[in-house]
Design a protein around this motif. Structure first.
Motif, mmCIF file in Angstrom:
data_model
loop_
_atom_site.group_PDB
_atom_site.id
_atom_site.type_symbol
_atom_site.label_atom_id
_atom_site.label_comp_id
_atom_site.label_asym_id
_atom_site.label_seq_id
_atom_site.Cartn_x
_atom_site.Cartn_y
_atom_site.Cartn_z
ATOM 1 N N GLY A 77 20.986 76.054 3.887
ATOM 2 C CA GLY A 77 21.198 74.859 3.053
ATOM 3 C C GLY A 77 22.222 73.875 3.573
ATOM 4 O O GLY A 77 22.575 72.917 2.861
ATOM 5 N N ALA A 78 22.727 74.092 4.811
ATOM 6 C CA ALA A 78 23.691 73.134 5.368
ATOM 7 C C ALA A 78 23.040 71.750 5.466
ATOM 8 O O ALA A 78 21.857 71.627 5.760
ATOM 9 C CB ALA A 78 24.160 73.600 6.743
ATOM 10 N N GLY A 138 27.096 76.249 -5.575
ATOM 11 C CA GLY A 138 27.132 74.812 -5.896
ATOM 12 C C GLY A 138 28.088 73.997 -5.055
ATOM 13 O O GLY A 138 28.449 72.869 -5.418
ATOM 14 N N ILE A 139 28.505 74.565 -3.910
ATOM 15 C CA ILE A 139 29.433 73.847 -3.021
ATOM 16 C C ILE A 139 28.647 73.262 -1.844
ATOM 17 O O ILE A 139 28.122 74.012 -1.008
ATOM 18 C CB ILE A 139 30.518 74.812 -2.456
ATOM 19 N N PRO A 140 28.535 71.946 -1.728
ATOM 20 C CA PRO A 140 27.813 71.380 -0.592
ATOM 21 C C PRO A 140 28.586 71.562 0.721
ATOM 22 O O PRO A 140 29.809 71.437 0.752
ATOM 23 C CB PRO A 140 27.688 69.892 -0.935
ATOM 24 N N VAL A 141 27.831 71.878 1.785
ATOM 25 C CA VAL A 141 28.447 72.033 3.105
ATOM 26 C C VAL A 141 27.722 71.108 4.075
ATOM 27 O O VAL A 141 26.504 71.188 4.242
ATOM 28 C CB VAL A 141 28.355 73.492 3.606
ATOM 29 N N ILE A 142 28.486 70.213 4.695
ATOM 30 C CA ILE A 142 27.935 69.232 5.627
ATOM 31 C C ILE A 142 28.198 69.720 7.048
ATOM 32 O O ILE A 142 29.331 70.080 7.371
ATOM 33 C CB ILE A 142 28.625 67.846 5.458
ATOM 34 N N THR A 175 22.815 66.265 -0.974
ATOM 35 C CA THR A 175 21.827 66.323 0.120
ATOM 36 C C THR A 175 21.078 64.987 0.198
ATOM 37 O O THR A 175 20.947 64.403 1.281
ATOM 38 C CB THR A 175 20.820 67.479 -0.130
ATOM 39 N N ALA A 176 20.619 64.486 -0.939
ATOM 40 C CA ALA A 176 19.895 63.204 -0.943
ATOM 41 C C ALA A 176 20.815 62.067 -0.497
ATOM 42 O O ALA A 176 20.399 61.174 0.253
ATOM 43 C CB ALA A 176 19.356 62.931 -2.347
#
Ligand SMILES: NC(=O)C[C@H](N)C(=O)O
Length: 331
Positions: free
Chosen positions: A287-288, A258-262, A317-318
């Protein structure tokens, strides 16, 4: 014609600095800055809200600056914020997100040399900021060395030269030329809605620059220590190592937690495109989220804002696939 009424919010920085035994420290008030700047055909009022080198400006100060802009926006035609240059691009980026739909121009400026030094760049920068605040469309800007750029697209690129800032991936908004103040690029104003002040941010994030030999286990160590989201400055178009030290796989592990990575780029100019190379696609498959052509300053502040609204990985992401305030080129 009635004179424009403008406000200076002074926060410190080199522009307001004086010599001390411990080195340059902010010491001049906003009123003193106005006196040393010379006259302009505007009615200018001043509020001293901080007196800090911008290396000490942090999320707590962002909230204060945003609140002061928000509280004063109906009383003035424009607001100038004097600020240290070192973190000015971060503050200007964050203000773009915290003050979406701002109804007046807000212009950040500072200088490389203190105002009280002969031949400083401070008087010209401050004058330019006031002219921009009087003349431009509502938005958050940064004015420096004869150029006015959008706050969320500006980056400090030089430590000492007067041309310290550049507008990255979009043209400057206005420039000083022999014709005076020339407005070059007007951004179509998004539909006018009332400004909403939103200072809910999650500052438990990290900005990591990849280098050959980077141990991807460090990403998990950050998460184990409370990090909720990471911006990685990858190589070129967004490439990440996957042999021996598999950064892409580590990103997948984080995203499943559940950790977003940009994925941003170490290159200052142009966009990230994770689809071009295998070294980008691997991260994309894990999922980056691509930062496209955003500055790292905008990417990390946008991540704080998204997490602050309680967004999960899909929400972030959105959010990053949407142009919120001109900070990213989607197509
Ligand atoms: N030129 C400057 O303003 C640098 C200073 N250290 C600051 O960011 O406050």
């Amino acid at each position: 014609m009635e004179q424009k009424k403008l406000l200076l919010l002074s926060t410190g920085g080199t522009i307001a600095s004086v010599v001390s035994e411990s080195g340059l420290v902010p010491g001049e008030s906003g009123e003193q800055l106005i006196q040393m700047m010379g006259s302009l055909p505007y009615q200018i009022e001043v509020q001293d809200i901080l007196n800090l080198d911008s290396s000490n400006i942090q999320p707590e100060e962002w909230k204060l600056i945003a609140e002061k802009i928000y509280a004063n926006r109906h009383n003035y035609d424009g607001i100038v914020v004097s600020h240290g240059t070192d973190t000015m691009a971060y503050t200007a980026s964050m203000m773009t997100f915290m003050l979406q739909g701002i109804e007046i121009p807000v212009v950040f400026t500072g200088s490389q040399v203190p105002m009280n030094v002969a031949l400083s760049d401070a008087p010209d920068n401050l004058k330019l900021a006031f002219v921009a605040a009087a003349r431009l469309e509502p938005d958050i800007y940064l004015a420096f060395d004869g150029k006015v750029m959008r706050g969320c697209r500006s980056v400090k690129v030089r430590t000492t030269a007067f041309n310290a800032f550049e507008s990255v991936n979009v043209p400057v908004v206005a420039e000083v030329t022999s014709d005076g103040f020339e407005i070059k690029n007007k951004r179509p104003r998004p539909q006018a809605t009332a400004c909403v002040l939103n200072t809910n941010i999650d500052t438990n994030v990290s900005l990591v620059k990849l280098f050959p030999g980077f141990d991807p286990k460090l990403l998990q160590a950050m998460v184990d220590n409370g990090c909720h989201g990471i911006v990685i400055e990858a190589y070129g178009l967004g490439g990440m190592t996957f042999i021996r030290r598999n950064v892409a796989a580590a990103i997948g592990d984080l995203i499943r937690q559940g950790i977003p990575v940009i994925a941003a780029s170490q290159c200052l100019y142009e966009r990230s495109d994770l689809t071009r190379y295998e070294v980008g696609r691997q991260a994309l498959l894990e999922g980056a989220i691509s930062a496209r052509d955003m500055t790292s300053e905008s990417a990390i502040t946008k991540l704080m804002v998204g997490l602050g609204q309680g967004m999960d990985v899909d929400g972030i992401t959105a959010f990053f696939n949407t142009d919120i305030a001109g900070e990213v080129t989607i197509n």
